[in-house]
Every structure is written in C-alpha cells, then in structure tokens.
Enzyme design. Structure first.
Site, PDB file in Angstrom:
ATOM      1  N   GLY A  12     185.190  70.340  92.918  1.00  0.00           N
ATOM      2  CA  GLY A  12     185.338  70.018  94.332  1.00  0.00           C
ATOM      3  C   GLY A  12     186.285  70.900  95.119  1.00  0.00           C
ATOM      4  N   ASN A  14     185.506  73.363  97.168  1.00  0.00           N
ATOM      5  CA  ASN A  14     184.994  73.499  98.534  1.00  0.00           C
ATOM      6  C   ASN A  14     185.155  72.196  99.306  1.00  0.00           C
ATOM      7  OD1 ASN A  14     183.920  76.231  99.050  1.00  0.00           O
ATOM      8  ND2 ASN A  14     182.673  75.823  97.255  1.00  0.00           N
ATOM      9  N   LEU A  91     174.800  70.657  91.451  1.00  0.00           N
ATOM     10  CA  LEU A  91     174.020  71.411  90.476  1.00  0.00           C
ATOM     11  C   LEU A  91     172.580  70.951  90.301  1.00  0.00           C
ATOM     12  CD1 LEU A  91     176.705  71.966  87.693  1.00  0.00           C
ATOM     13  CD2 LEU A  91     176.049  73.479  89.563  1.00  0.00           C
ATOM     14  N   ASN A 108     174.346  74.688 102.272  1.00  0.00           N
ATOM     15  CA  ASN A 108     174.827  75.020 100.933  1.00  0.00           C
ATOM     16  C   ASN A 108     175.708  76.259 101.017  1.00  0.00           C
ATOM     17  OD1 ASN A 108     174.838  74.986  97.957  1.00  0.00           O
ATOM     18  ND2 ASN A 108     173.585  76.827  98.120  1.00  0.00           N
ATOM     19  N   HIS A 110     176.813  79.456  98.770  1.00  0.00           N
ATOM     20  CA  HIS A 110     176.411  80.192  97.563  1.00  0.00           C
ATOM     21  C   HIS A 110     177.350  81.376  97.361  1.00  0.00           C
ATOM     22  CE1 HIS A 110     173.749  81.625  94.408  1.00  0.00           C
ATOM     23  NE2 HIS A 110     173.896  82.836  94.918  1.00  0.00           N
ATOM     24  N   ASP A 151     167.887  78.834  97.523  1.00  0.00           N
ATOM     25  CA  ASP A 151     168.687  79.823  98.259  1.00  0.00           C
ATOM     26  C   ASP A 151     167.839  80.656  99.225  1.00  0.00           C
ATOM     27  OD1 ASP A 151     170.955  79.013  96.807  1.00  0.00           O
ATOM     28  OD2 ASP A 151     170.532  80.438  95.204  1.00  0.00           O
ATOM     29  N   GLU A 181     184.328  81.570 100.503  1.00  0.00           N
ATOM     30  CA  GLU A 181     183.758  80.218 100.512  1.00  0.00           C
ATOM     31  C   GLU A 181     184.599  79.224 101.298  1.00  0.00           C
ATOM     32  OE1 GLU A 181     182.292  78.650  96.743  1.00  0.00           O
ATOM     33  OE2 GLU A 181     182.357  80.668  95.907  1.00  0.00           O
TER      34      GLU A 181
END
Length: 208
Positions: A12, A14, A91, A108, A110, A151, A181
């Site tokens: 966690g 992010n 995931l 999302n 990436h 993606d 990120e």
C-alpha cells in the site's frame, strides 16, 4: 466530493501517498471512502486502519466462480457510493462487467512508461527486472484509465525516471515509486476531482 475506492493487494505505498496528500489538504475535492483488498493480510489494510479509513476484503479465492466475485466487488463499491476506483498494486484483473460499468472511472498506476514493459505478466519487480535486462536508459511510471485490455487504457500522466549504473530491480523500483508513482497518482486524482480530465477517442485531454 469525489469518493475514492483504493483497491490493493500488498503493502500500500501508493495508498499511503494518497492518504498523505489528502491529510495535507492537497486534494480538497477527494476522499478515500474505502480501501478494498484482495488479501486479508495485506499491509495496506493496516495503513488504512491507522487513518480511520473503512477497510473491506473481497478475495477472489473465496468465491466459487468469477461471476460471484464480480457481484461481491460491485456491491462493495455501490454500498460505499464510489465515484472513482484506484488500482494501487492490485494484482487481479477486474471483471469485464465492472470495467464497463465504471468506464473512465477506474485508474491504475503502472511502473513503466507505457507502452513499454506493460501488459500481461508485467507487474511489480518483474517490470524493473525487464527494464534492466533490456538495458534501457530511461524508465518511469504511467497513470492510465483501465479498459478491457491489460495496461491499454487511455494514458492520463507519465513521468520519466533515469536508470542508474548499479541499479538492482529493488533500487529501481524504489526510485520509480519515489520520483514518479507517488507524484503522478495523487496528481491524477486531483485533476479528475477538479473535472479537468476528459477522454476523446482514447486520448486524454487535460484542462489547463
């Protein structure tokens, strides 16, 4: 106020970046309504609890078929009146029905510059290992909307990060998180919460 659901499977980091920005009042138009984990022992849940955020566990392994899992996840989102879904180290591939229902309302982050080093099988340290094995000089991170592919959704923001001599996958992962990120994800949420993001034919337009 934009109500967020942050979907997690691991540590966690992010999620923590979002929590920090919200508590510093840098995202005044957004709030985390729930953190939803695919694993009951994910450390991200502890982060959420430490900040008084509602936690929910919806594990695909606990349902007999994908349809039941999709229904349970959808109900969790509906019951909390979620406006925007954030995949932060989640995931699992989201059910197609959910992606369709929340079109352009799922984002999302990436850990590469899409379309490089992305798609099926590229997640976590695997991305950074592939970057180093290929010998590229610049990597980075991407925040994008989620569509039915892996993606392949419209790109919202990207930020480059230099690959350095002596990098290991772990060192590179940490630098990409810190320099890209943790900056991009809150910024994308801010822009969306302020109504500055639109999508036209798979291209994101950001109002200045």
């Amino acid at each position: 106020m934009l109500r967020l659901a942050v979907l997690v499977s691991g540590g966690g980091t992010n999620l923590q970046a979002l929590i920090d920005q919200i508590e510093q009042r840098k995202l005044p138009e957004a709030e985390i309504a729930a953190v939803i984990s695919s694993k009951k022992d994910a450390y991200a849940l502890e982060r959420a609890r430490n900040h008084g955020i509602k936690v929910i566990v919806v594990s695909p392994k606990e349902y007999a078929d994908p349809g039941q899992f999709a229904q349970a996840l959808s109900e969790a989102l509906e019951q909390n009146n979620i406006d925007l879904i954030i995949l932060a180290g989640y995931l699992y591939i989201l059910p197609e029905s959910l992606v369709e229902k929340y079109k352009n309302r799922i984002i999302n982050v990436h850990p590469s510059l899409i379309p490089a080093f992305c798609g099926e099988g590229y997640y976590g340290l695997k991305v950074h290992r592939a970057v180093l094995d290929r010998g590229v000089k610049v990597t980075g991170a991407t925040v994008h909307f989620v569509d039915e592919g892996t993606d392949t959704g419209p790109i919202i923001l990207q930020k480059a990060v230099a690959v350095q001599e002596g990098d290991t996958p772990e060192l590179l992962q940490r630098r990409v998180m810190e320099e890209a990120e943790w900056i991009l994800l809150p910024e994308a949420v801010r822009l969306i919460s302020e109504g500055k993001v639109t999508v036209e034919k798979n291209i994101v337009r950001i109002e200045k």
